[in-house]
Design a protein around this motif. Structure first.
Motif, PDB file in Angstrom:
ATOM      1  N   ASP A 196      14.464 -15.657  -4.651  1.00 19.79           N
ATOM      2  CA  ASP A 196      15.607 -16.557  -5.172  1.00 19.79           C
ATOM      3  C   ASP A 196      16.834 -16.039  -5.443  1.00 19.79           C
ATOM      4  O   ASP A 196      17.901 -16.640  -5.513  1.00 19.79           O
ATOM      5  N   ASP A 197      16.771 -14.707  -5.773  1.00 20.61           N
ATOM      6  CA  ASP A 197      18.145 -13.840  -5.938  1.00 20.61           C
ATOM      7  C   ASP A 197      18.234 -12.628  -5.456  1.00 20.61           C
ATOM      8  O   ASP A 197      17.152 -11.899  -5.223  1.00 20.61           O
ATOM      9  N   GLU A 198      19.133 -12.025  -5.564  1.00 17.84           N
ATOM     10  CA  GLU A 198      19.325 -10.673  -5.306  1.00 17.84           C
ATOM     11  C   GLU A 198      18.707  -9.647  -5.869  1.00 17.84           C
ATOM     12  O   GLU A 198      18.258  -8.576  -5.522  1.00 17.84           O
ATOM     13  N   GLU A 199      18.475  -9.906  -7.382  1.00 21.96           N
ATOM     14  CA  GLU A 199      17.718  -8.726  -8.091  1.00 21.96           C
ATOM     15  C   GLU A 199      16.153  -8.825  -7.516  1.00 21.96           C
ATOM     16  O   GLU A 199      15.647  -7.839  -7.469  1.00 21.96           O
ATOM     17  N   CYS A 200      15.593  -9.866  -7.206  1.00 16.13           N
ATOM     18  CA  CYS A 200      14.253 -10.017  -6.552  1.00 16.13           C
ATOM     19  C   CYS A 200      14.271  -9.373  -5.239  1.00 16.13           C
ATOM     20  O   CYS A 200      13.299  -8.496  -4.970  1.00 16.13           O
ATOM     21  N   VAL A 201      15.419  -9.607  -4.479  1.00 17.19           N
ATOM     22  CA  VAL A 201      15.419  -8.840  -3.047  1.00 17.19           C
ATOM     23  C   VAL A 201      15.377  -7.384  -3.182  1.00 17.19           C
ATOM     24  O   VAL A 201      14.695  -6.502  -2.869  1.00 17.19           O
ATOM     25  N   GLU A 202      16.184  -6.905  -4.281  1.00 16.90           N
ATOM     26  CA  GLU A 202      16.363  -5.436  -4.263  1.00 16.90           C
ATOM     27  C   GLU A 202      15.104  -4.849  -4.840  1.00 16.90           C
ATOM     28  O   GLU A 202      14.638  -3.761  -4.363  1.00 16.90           O
ATOM     29  N   ARG A 203      14.405  -5.544  -5.906  1.00 16.56           N
ATOM     30  CA  ARG A 203      13.264  -5.179  -6.245  1.00 16.56           C
ATOM     31  C   ARG A 203      12.013  -4.952  -4.802  1.00 16.56           C
ATOM     32  O   ARG A 203      11.507  -3.934  -4.908  1.00 16.56           O
ATOM     33  N   ALA A 204      12.072  -6.026  -4.279  1.00 14.04           N
ATOM     34  CA  ALA A 204      11.225  -6.021  -3.073  1.00 14.04           C
ATOM     35  C   ALA A 204      11.480  -4.565  -2.360  1.00 14.04           C
ATOM     36  O   ALA A 204      10.411  -4.059  -1.729  1.00 14.04           O
ATOM     37  N   TYR A 205      12.754  -4.592  -1.857  1.00 12.49           N
ATOM     38  CA  TYR A 205      13.052  -3.160  -1.133  1.00 12.49           C
ATOM     39  C   TYR A 205      12.587  -1.992  -1.938  1.00 12.49           C
ATOM     40  O   TYR A 205      11.795  -1.116  -1.194  1.00 12.49           O
ATOM     41  N   TYR A 206      12.861  -1.945  -3.152  1.00 12.55           N
ATOM     42  CA  TYR A 206      12.579  -0.669  -3.697  1.00 12.55           C
ATOM     43  C   TYR A 206      11.004  -0.634  -3.718  1.00 12.55           C
ATOM     44  O   TYR A 206      10.473   0.528  -3.699  1.00 12.55           O
ATOM     45  N   ASP A 207      10.319  -1.582  -3.891  1.00  8.40           N
ATOM     46  CA  ASP A 207       8.613  -1.642  -3.885  1.00  8.40           C
ATOM     47  C   ASP A 207       8.394  -1.244  -2.675  1.00  8.40           C
ATOM     48  O   ASP A 207       7.190  -0.293  -2.436  1.00  8.40           O
ATOM     49  N   ARG A 208       9.001  -1.695  -1.528  1.00 11.40           N
ATOM     50  CA  ARG A 208       8.367  -1.220  -0.266  1.00 11.40           C
ATOM     51  C   ARG A 208       8.770   0.187   0.103  1.00 11.40           C
ATOM     52  O   ARG A 208       7.848   0.729   0.692  1.00 11.40           O
ATOM     53  N   LEU A 209       9.759   0.472  -0.230  1.00  7.69           N
ATOM     54  CA  LEU A 209      10.252   1.865   0.038  1.00  7.69           C
ATOM     55  C   LEU A 209       9.137   2.853  -0.717  1.00  7.69           C
ATOM     56  O   LEU A 209       8.839   3.859  -0.006  1.00  7.69           O
ATOM     57  N   GLY A 210       8.745   2.619  -1.869  1.00  7.41           N
ATOM     58  CA  GLY A 210       7.589   3.226  -2.646  1.00  7.41           C
ATOM     59  C   GLY A 210       6.298   3.300  -1.723  1.00  7.41           C
ATOM     60  O   GLY A 210       5.757   4.161  -1.653  1.00  7.41           O
ATOM     61  N   VAL A 211       6.013   2.149  -1.353  1.00  4.11           N
ATOM     62  CA  VAL A 211       4.759   1.890  -0.574  1.00  4.11           C
ATOM     63  C   VAL A 211       4.896   2.848   0.714  1.00  4.11           C
ATOM     64  O   VAL A 211       3.873   3.657   1.086  1.00  4.11           O
ATOM     65  N   LEU A 212       5.730   2.610   1.523  1.00  2.00           N
ATOM     66  CA  LEU A 212       5.969   3.301   2.673  1.00  2.00           C
ATOM     67  C   LEU A 212       6.119   4.861   2.429  1.00  2.00           C
ATOM     68  O   LEU A 212       5.458   5.634   3.115  1.00  2.00           O
ATOM     69  N   ALA A 213       6.660   5.276   1.450  1.00  4.41           N
ATOM     70  CA  ALA A 213       6.583   6.511   1.164  1.00  4.41           C
ATOM     71  C   ALA A 213       5.225   7.276   0.701  1.00  4.41           C
ATOM     72  O   ALA A 213       4.881   8.415   1.160  1.00  4.41           O
ATOM     73  N   ASN A 214       4.610   6.533  -0.065  1.00  2.00           N
ATOM     74  CA  ASN A 214       3.048   6.916  -0.578  1.00  2.00           C
ATOM     75  C   ASN A 214       2.256   6.976   0.668  1.00  2.00           C
ATOM     76  O   ASN A 214       1.418   7.847   0.960  1.00  2.00           O
ATOM     77  N   VAL A 215       2.566   5.962   1.831  1.00  4.52           N
ATOM     78  CA  VAL A 215       1.529   5.874   2.827  1.00  4.52           C
ATOM     79  C   VAL A 215       2.037   7.192   3.669  1.00  4.52           C
ATOM     80  O   VAL A 215       1.080   7.780   4.262  1.00  4.52           O
ATOM     81  N   ARG A 216       3.173   7.568   3.651  1.00  3.53           N
ATOM     82  CA  ARG A 216       3.785   8.683   4.578  1.00  3.53           C
ATOM     83  C   ARG A 216       2.992   9.930   3.975  1.00  3.53           C
ATOM     84  O   ARG A 216       2.499  10.855   5.072  1.00  3.53           O
ATOM     85  N   VAL A 217       2.927   9.936   2.677  1.00  9.09           N
ATOM     86  CA  VAL A 217       2.670  11.381   2.104  1.00  9.09           C
ATOM     87  C   VAL A 217       0.980  11.354   1.819  1.00  9.09           C
ATOM     88  O   VAL A 217       0.654  12.219   2.156  1.00  9.09           O
ATOM     89  N   TYR A 218       0.533  10.048   1.766  1.00  9.67           N
ATOM     90  CA  TYR A 218      -0.994  10.380   1.241  1.00  9.67           C
ATOM     91  C   TYR A 218      -1.940   9.645   2.408  1.00  9.67           C
ATOM     92  O   TYR A 218      -2.843  10.069   2.582  1.00  9.67           O
ATOM     93  N   GLY A 219      -1.235   8.784   3.347  1.00 12.70           N
ATOM     94  CA  GLY A 219      -2.283   7.993   3.953  1.00 12.70           C
ATOM     95  C   GLY A 219      -2.201   8.483   5.533  1.00 12.70           C
ATOM     96  O   GLY A 219      -3.005   8.168   6.179  1.00 12.70           O
ATOM     97  N   SER A 220      -1.332   9.129   5.848  1.00  7.95           N
ATOM     98  CA  SER A 220      -1.102   9.712   7.214  1.00  7.95           C
ATOM     99  C   SER A 220      -1.245   8.351   8.180  1.00  7.95           C
ATOM    100  O   SER A 220      -0.874   7.397   7.811  1.00  7.95           O
ATOM    101  N   GLY A 221      -1.663   8.732   9.353  1.00 12.07           N
ATOM    102  CA  GLY A 221      -1.934   7.621  10.371  1.00 12.07           C
ATOM    103  C   GLY A 221      -2.927   6.296  10.103  1.00 12.07           C
ATOM    104  O   GLY A 221      -2.983   5.457  10.708  1.00 12.07           O
ATOM    105  N   ASP A 222      -3.760   6.603   8.987  1.00 13.41           N
ATOM    106  CA  ASP A 222      -4.542   5.633   8.622  1.00 13.41           C
ATOM    107  C   ASP A 222      -3.897   4.447   7.788  1.00 13.41           C
ATOM    108  O   ASP A 222      -4.548   3.500   7.585  1.00 13.41           O
ATOM    109  N   VAL A 223      -2.892   4.709   7.553  1.00 13.78           N
ATOM    110  CA  VAL A 223      -2.063   3.742   6.645  1.00 13.78           C
ATOM    111  C   VAL A 223      -2.628   3.226   5.458  1.00 13.78           C
ATOM    112  O   VAL A 223      -2.583   1.967   5.384  1.00 13.78           O
ATOM    113  N   GLU A 224      -3.526   3.822   4.626  1.00 14.95           N
ATOM    114  CA  GLU A 224      -4.336   3.495   3.620  1.00 14.95           C
ATOM    115  C   GLU A 224      -3.314   3.060   2.430  1.00 14.95           C
ATOM    116  O   GLU A 224      -2.336   3.743   2.604  1.00 14.95           O
TER     117      GLU A 224
END
Length: 100
Positions: free
Chosen positions: A70-98
């Motif tokens: 509903d607001d920019e703070e929520c959108v910003e949090r969503a992006y930072y959360d997604r960046l963290g998830v994608l970074a973890n998958v790249r480092v630890y999950g490799s192609g299995d996208v665990e």
């Protein structure tokens, strides 16, 4: 009156922006930059691993959740959360996208 546009274009065409959240992103340099960062990381993963259904489904689910904000703070949090998830998958999950 025309909507305010950021000076940084996001990863999508702002002329086609329909949702409230897409319009927020188009009007904010900070959110547009975060959008590009997520889009670039996602694109790199698809280049590295090809079409991985779990990655594609996860990205679609995340966009849907982001669009519930509903607001920019929520959108910003969503992006930072997604960046963290994608970074973890790249480092630890490799192609299995665990972890998605």
């Amino acid at each position: 009156p025309a909507a305010q546009r950021s000076t940084i274009p996001p990863s999508f065409d702002c002329n086609a922006a329909v949702s409230r959240v897409e319009k927020m992103i188009c009007g904010s340099n900070r959110l547009a930059d975060l959008d590009n960062r997520v889009a670039n990381q996602y694109a790199q993963m698809t280049r590295d691993w090809g079409v991985v259904p779990k990655l594609i489904a996860s990205q679609r689910d995340w966009i849907s959740q982001r669009n519930d904000c509903d607001d920019e703070e929520c959108v910003e949090r969503a992006y930072y959360d997604r960046l963290g998830v994608l970074a973890n998958v790249r480092v630890y999950g490799s192609g299995d996208v665990e972890g998605l």
